[in-house]
Design a protein around this motif. Structure first.
Motif, PDB file in Angstrom:
ATOM      1  N   GLY A  75      -4.578   8.583   3.287  1.00 17.50           N
ATOM      2  CA  GLY A  75      -3.561   8.030   2.412  1.00 17.50           C
ATOM      3  C   GLY A  75      -2.410   7.417   3.185  1.00 17.50           C
ATOM      4  O   GLY A  75      -2.409   7.354   4.421  1.00 17.50           O
ATOM      5  N   ALA A  76      -1.405   6.963   2.438  1.00 18.06           N
ATOM      6  CA  ALA A  76      -0.238   6.298   3.018  1.00 18.06           C
ATOM      7  C   ALA A  76       1.035   6.946   2.500  1.00 18.06           C
ATOM      8  O   ALA A  76       1.047   7.617   1.468  1.00 18.06           O
ATOM      9  CB  ALA A  76      -0.250   4.809   2.685  1.00 18.06           C
ATOM     10  N   ASP A  77       2.124   6.741   3.246  1.00 17.95           N
ATOM     11  CA  ASP A  77       3.420   7.271   2.820  1.00 17.95           C
ATOM     12  C   ASP A  77       4.152   6.223   1.987  1.00 17.95           C
ATOM     13  O   ASP A  77       3.571   5.222   1.566  1.00 17.95           O
ATOM     14  CB  ASP A  77       4.238   7.702   4.039  1.00 17.95           C
ATOM     15  CG  ASP A  77       4.587   6.533   4.947  1.00 17.95           C
ATOM     16  OD1 ASP A  77       4.146   5.391   4.656  1.00 17.95           O
ATOM     17  OD2 ASP A  77       5.298   6.742   5.945  1.00 17.95           O
ATOM     18  N   ARG A  78       5.437   6.443   1.767  1.00 18.73           N
ATOM     19  CA  ARG A  78       6.193   5.550   0.880  1.00 18.73           C
ATOM     20  C   ARG A  78       6.380   4.160   1.474  1.00 18.73           C
ATOM     21  O   ARG A  78       6.662   3.204   0.748  1.00 18.73           O
ATOM     22  CB  ARG A  78       7.561   6.162   0.592  1.00 18.73           C
ATOM     23  CG  ARG A  78       8.407   6.409   1.828  1.00 18.73           C
ATOM     24  CD  ARG A  78       9.722   7.047   1.451  1.00 18.73           C
ATOM     25  NE  ARG A  78      10.511   7.378   2.646  1.00 18.73           N
ATOM     26  CZ  ARG A  78      11.704   7.963   2.604  1.00 18.73           C
ATOM     27  NH1 ARG A  78      12.237   8.267   1.427  1.00 18.73           N
ATOM     28  NH2 ARG A  78      12.349   8.229   3.708  1.00 18.73           N
ATOM     29  N   PRO A 123     -11.811  -2.476  -0.578  1.00 19.14           N
ATOM     30  CA  PRO A 123     -10.365  -2.734  -0.682  1.00 19.14           C
ATOM     31  C   PRO A 123      -9.824  -2.272  -2.027  1.00 19.14           C
ATOM     32  O   PRO A 123     -10.583  -2.124  -3.002  1.00 19.14           O
ATOM     33  CB  PRO A 123     -10.277  -4.252  -0.527  1.00 19.14           C
ATOM     34  CG  PRO A 123     -11.605  -4.760  -0.998  1.00 19.14           C
ATOM     35  CD  PRO A 123     -12.610  -3.701  -0.590  1.00 19.14           C
ATOM     36  N   THR A 124      -8.555  -2.029  -2.082  1.00 18.28           N
ATOM     37  CA  THR A 124      -7.926  -1.552  -3.311  1.00 18.28           C
ATOM     38  C   THR A 124      -6.880  -2.551  -3.792  1.00 18.28           C
ATOM     39  O   THR A 124      -6.274  -3.265  -3.002  1.00 18.28           O
ATOM     40  CB  THR A 124      -7.247  -0.193  -3.080  1.00 18.28           C
ATOM     41  OG1 THR A 124      -6.291  -0.322  -2.021  1.00 18.28           O
ATOM     42  CG2 THR A 124      -8.268   0.872  -2.712  1.00 18.28           C
ATOM     43  N   GLU A 125      -6.723  -2.578  -5.078  1.00 18.45           N
ATOM     44  CA  GLU A 125      -5.694  -3.398  -5.716  1.00 18.45           C
ATOM     45  C   GLU A 125      -4.789  -2.480  -6.520  1.00 18.45           C
ATOM     46  O   GLU A 125      -5.263  -1.617  -7.258  1.00 18.45           O
ATOM     47  CB  GLU A 125      -6.333  -4.456  -6.622  1.00 18.45           C
ATOM     48  CG  GLU A 125      -7.190  -5.477  -5.867  1.00 18.45           C
ATOM     49  CD  GLU A 125      -7.793  -6.517  -6.794  1.00 18.45           C
ATOM     50  OE1 GLU A 125      -7.551  -6.402  -8.026  1.00 18.45           O
ATOM     51  OE2 GLU A 125      -8.504  -7.413  -6.309  1.00 18.45           O
ATOM     52  N   SER A 126      -3.484  -2.685  -6.361  1.00 16.11           N
ATOM     53  CA  SER A 126      -2.511  -1.817  -7.035  1.00 16.11           C
ATOM     54  C   SER A 126      -1.977  -2.490  -8.282  1.00 16.11           C
ATOM     55  O   SER A 126      -1.847  -3.721  -8.350  1.00 16.11           O
ATOM     56  CB  SER A 126      -1.353  -1.491  -6.093  1.00 16.11           C
ATOM     57  OG  SER A 126      -0.670  -2.665  -5.720  1.00 16.11           O
ATOM     58  N   HIS A 178       0.826  -1.218   0.000  1.00 11.49           N
ATOM     59  CA  HIS A 178       0.000   0.000   0.000  1.00 11.49           C
ATOM     60  C   HIS A 178       0.857   1.264   0.000  1.00 11.49           C
ATOM     61  O   HIS A 178       0.426   2.307   0.490  1.00 11.49           O
ATOM     62  CB  HIS A 178      -0.938   0.010   1.209  1.00 11.49           C
ATOM     63  CG  HIS A 178      -1.947  -1.095   1.199  1.00 11.49           C
ATOM     64  ND1 HIS A 178      -1.666  -2.350   1.684  1.00 11.49           N
ATOM     65  CD2 HIS A 178      -3.236  -1.142   0.752  1.00 11.49           C
ATOM     66  CE1 HIS A 178      -2.731  -3.129   1.559  1.00 11.49           C
ATOM     67  NE2 HIS A 178      -3.698  -2.419   0.995  1.00 11.49           N
ATOM     68  N   ALA A 179       2.067   1.203  -0.516  1.00  9.41           N
ATOM     69  CA  ALA A 179       2.917   2.383  -0.598  1.00  9.41           C
ATOM     70  C   ALA A 179       2.257   3.447  -1.476  1.00  9.41           C
ATOM     71  O   ALA A 179       1.801   3.150  -2.589  1.00  9.41           O
ATOM     72  CB  ALA A 179       4.289   2.014  -1.157  1.00  9.41           C
ATOM     73  N   TYR A 180       2.192   4.675  -0.940  1.00 12.65           N
ATOM     74  CA  TYR A 180       1.548   5.804  -1.628  1.00 12.65           C
ATOM     75  C   TYR A 180       0.090   5.512  -1.960  1.00 12.65           C
ATOM     76  O   TYR A 180      -0.438   5.948  -2.996  1.00 12.65           O
ATOM     77  CB  TYR A 180       2.313   6.182  -2.892  1.00 12.65           C
ATOM     78  CG  TYR A 180       3.707   6.689  -2.630  1.00 12.65           C
ATOM     79  CD1 TYR A 180       3.931   7.798  -1.822  1.00 12.65           C
ATOM     80  CD2 TYR A 180       4.817   6.032  -3.174  1.00 12.65           C
ATOM     81  CE1 TYR A 180       5.212   8.262  -1.573  1.00 12.65           C
ATOM     82  CE2 TYR A 180       6.104   6.492  -2.927  1.00 12.65           C
ATOM     83  CZ  TYR A 180       6.295   7.599  -2.121  1.00 12.65           C
ATOM     84  OH  TYR A 180       7.567   8.049  -1.868  1.00 12.65           O
ATOM     85  N   GLN A 181      -0.563   4.761  -1.079  1.00 15.67           N
ATOM     86  CA  GLN A 181      -2.004   4.514  -1.222  1.00 15.67           C
ATOM     87  C   GLN A 181      -2.762   5.838  -1.080  1.00 15.67           C
ATOM     88  O   GLN A 181      -2.584   6.568  -0.107  1.00 15.67           O
ATOM     89  CB  GLN A 181      -2.449   3.543  -0.143  1.00 15.67           C
ATOM     90  CG  GLN A 181      -3.933   3.532   0.137  1.00 15.67           C
ATOM     91  CD  GLN A 181      -4.718   2.662  -0.830  1.00 15.67           C
ATOM     92  OE1 GLN A 181      -4.323   1.553  -1.114  1.00 15.67           O
ATOM     93  NE2 GLN A 181      -5.818   3.180  -1.337  1.00 15.67           N
ATOM     94  N   PRO A 182      -3.607   6.214  -2.027  1.00 10.71           N
ATOM     95  CA  PRO A 182      -4.381   7.465  -1.890  1.00 10.71           C
ATOM     96  C   PRO A 182      -5.438   7.324  -0.810  1.00 10.71           C
ATOM     97  O   PRO A 182      -5.772   6.215  -0.383  1.00 10.71           O
ATOM     98  CB  PRO A 182      -4.998   7.642  -3.281  1.00 10.71           C
ATOM     99  CG  PRO A 182      -5.037   6.267  -3.861  1.00 10.71           C
ATOM    100  CD  PRO A 182      -3.854   5.534  -3.305  1.00 10.71           C
ATOM    101  N   PRO A 183      -5.980   8.441  -0.337  1.00  6.82           N
ATOM    102  CA  PRO A 183      -7.026   8.369   0.701  1.00  6.82           C
ATOM    103  C   PRO A 183      -8.218   7.550   0.231  1.00  6.82           C
ATOM    104  O   PRO A 183      -8.669   7.662  -0.911  1.00  6.82           O
ATOM    105  CB  PRO A 183      -7.397   9.838   0.922  1.00  6.82           C
ATOM    106  CG  PRO A 183      -6.189  10.603   0.490  1.00  6.82           C
ATOM    107  CD  PRO A 183      -5.594   9.821  -0.642  1.00  6.82           C
ATOM    108  N   GLN A 184      -8.738   6.729   1.145  1.00 11.88           N
ATOM    109  CA  GLN A 184      -9.889   5.892   0.832  1.00 11.88           C
ATOM    110  C   GLN A 184     -11.190   6.616   1.182  1.00 11.88           C
ATOM    111  O   GLN A 184     -11.264   7.312   2.201  1.00 11.88           O
ATOM    112  CB  GLN A 184      -9.820   4.565   1.601  1.00 11.88           C
ATOM    113  CG  GLN A 184      -8.687   3.657   1.146  1.00 11.88           C
ATOM    114  CD  GLN A 184      -8.642   2.389   1.975  1.00 11.88           C
ATOM    115  OE1 GLN A 184      -8.443   2.449   3.175  1.00 11.88           O
ATOM    116  NE2 GLN A 184      -8.824   1.250   1.336  1.00 11.88           N
ATOM    117  N   ALA A 185     -12.174   6.433   0.344  1.00 17.29           N
ATOM    118  CA  ALA A 185     -13.490   7.022   0.594  1.00 17.29           C
ATOM    119  C   ALA A 185     -14.297   6.096   1.499  1.00 17.29           C
ATOM    120  O   ALA A 185     -14.282   4.874   1.329  1.00 17.29           O
ATOM    121  CB  ALA A 185     -14.225   7.253  -0.725  1.00 17.29           C
ATOM    122  N   VAL A 186     -14.975   6.696   2.477  1.00 18.77           N
ATOM    123  CA  VAL A 186     -15.840   5.949   3.392  1.00 18.77           C
ATOM    124  C   VAL A 186     -17.268   5.992   2.865  1.00 18.77           C
ATOM    125  O   VAL A 186     -17.801   7.076   2.578  1.00 18.77           O
ATOM    126  CB  VAL A 186     -15.769   6.525   4.819  1.00 18.77           C
ATOM    127  CG1 VAL A 186     -16.711   5.765   5.753  1.00 18.77           C
ATOM    128  CG2 VAL A 186     -14.338   6.462   5.342  1.00 18.77           C
TER     129      VAL A 186
END
Length: 384
Positions: free
Chosen positions: A160-163, A101-104, A81-89
């Motif tokens: 979101g997430a950092d590196r 959930p997200t898939e990269s 999840h590196a650099y994962q953008p903010p998730q919508a609730v």
């Protein structure tokens, strides 16, 4: 029968709170209110100052209980999840609050990571969720978080997430513990130095005052940022988080006491010729007792106002040093350390949520400035 016809007789008796408020109003009108009561009343009449106070209390509350309020611990990361953008609730009456959930994947044309939500899968959210272990208040082991996913193995990224794939919201909450406490400790040390040195300078005067003022002028003439950079660069890289934290605090304190010392010197010079100071000298009071017990209470409100305006300067100084890589370093977590990733413009363009720690700094500085301005206006004896 007459009392029943009188509307005033049917009114409820005043509550204790209303009676206390009425007594305070009478004291304010007849001039018998104390100085602290007058300052408190003026401060409460300033809406921006009260807003800053409430905001400041909220910010420090989130920092103190960061482990409980953060969805994840500060050390919890996920490389996927590196650099994962903010998730919508999302919310529905049937499922309540949930996220997808997200898939990269890697974009072949731009070679950037792209995160796509899976709308067919719902991850429920809940309050008081079980998650990563932490130390509440630094010594109470706990694993309950204010909000999070029902499944502890699922990740939640509201900001979101950092590196490294760490939750940015959790990092901001944990980073406030260092940034906010460093500002308070630094100002406390500067206050002690300012009271001692400024009090001695203003009380004794003469050659002592001249020497101290020339030293203060020399320190204030040195460019602040290069001096900070030079002293911070002298900190050995092998030092741990605790040693570096106290070193940065002492650097900021030793360079920030000059303004406080000048304010206190001016107040002491103004009050040392008063009759009550002469009476204390004739009574045999020591110099330290005269300064601390007789002079200080007369301008303690101005000192508090100056302190509230000095704290944001300390926080900005720590943030600047850590941002430049000369202050606190990873694995320490502060707002300045979190902003180090923002030095790369390409990263910021692709992940603008990494600038969110700067918003925390801005809100804190604004809150302190509102509180400081309100205290200064409330403590002004010539103010309306």
């Amino acid at each position: 029968m007459v009392d029943q016809m009188n509307p005033a007789a049917l009114e409820a008796p005043p509550t204790p709170r209303q009676m206390r408020k009425a007594r305070a109003q009478l004291k304010f009108l007849d001039g018998t209110a104390s100085q602290s009561q007058l300052i408190r009343r003026r401060y409460k009449s300033n809406p921006m100052a009260m807003f800053g106070l409430y905001l400041l209390c909220l910010i420090y509350f989130t920092a103190i209980f960061a482990g409980f309020l953060a969805p994840h611990s500060a050390s919890s990361t996920s490389a996927d999840h590196a650099y994962q953008p903010p998730q919508a609730v999302h919310f529905t009456l049937e499922d309540g609050f949930f996220i997808h959930p997200t898939e990269s994947s890697t974009d072949i044309e731009t070679l950037q990571r792209v995160f796509v939500e899976d709308p067919d899968v719902k991850i429920p959210l809940t309050f008081f969720a079980t998650g990563d272990e932490y130390q509440l208040l630094g010594f109470i082991p706990a694993d309950v978080h204010f909000f999070g996913t029902v499944d502890p193995d699922q990740r939640l990224y509201l900001l979101g997430a950092d590196r490294a794939g760490a939750d940015l919201l959790s990092l901001i909450l944990y980073g406030g513990q260092i940034s906010l406490s460093l500002g308070l400790i630094g100002v406390a040390v500067s206050l002690v130095l300012g009271i001692v040195i400024g009090g001695i300078s203003g009380y004794f005067g003469g050659l002592t005052d001249t020497i101290i003022q020339r030293v203060i002028e020399f320190i204030m003439s040195i460019p602040t940022l290069p001096l900070w950079l030079g002293l911070a660069a002298a900190i050995p890289p092998r030092w741990g988080i605790t040693e570096t934290y106290f070193a940065i605090t002492m650097i900021l304190s030793l360079l920030g006491w000059t303004g406080m010392a000048r304010v206190i010197r001016g107040r002491v010079l103004q009050s040392r010729g008063e009759d009550y100071i002469l009476a204390a000298k004739l009574d045999g009071a020591s110099h330290g007792r005269i300064i601390l017990r007789h002079m200080m209470p007369s301008f303690v409100s101005h000192i508090i106002a100056s302190m509230s305006l000095a704290v944001p300067a300390m926080i900005l100084a720590e943030t600047s040093l850590s941002f430049l890589g000369l202050g606190l370093r990873a694995p320490a977590i502060s707002w300045g350390v979190l902003l180090q990733d923002s030095q790369n413009l390409q990263v910021v363009a692709n992940a603008p949520w990494l600038l969110m720690p700067a918003l925390a700094v801005v809100l804190t500085v604004i809150a302190f400035n509102f509180v400081g301005d309100g205290l200064r206006d409330a403590a002004d004896p010539y103010g309306k």
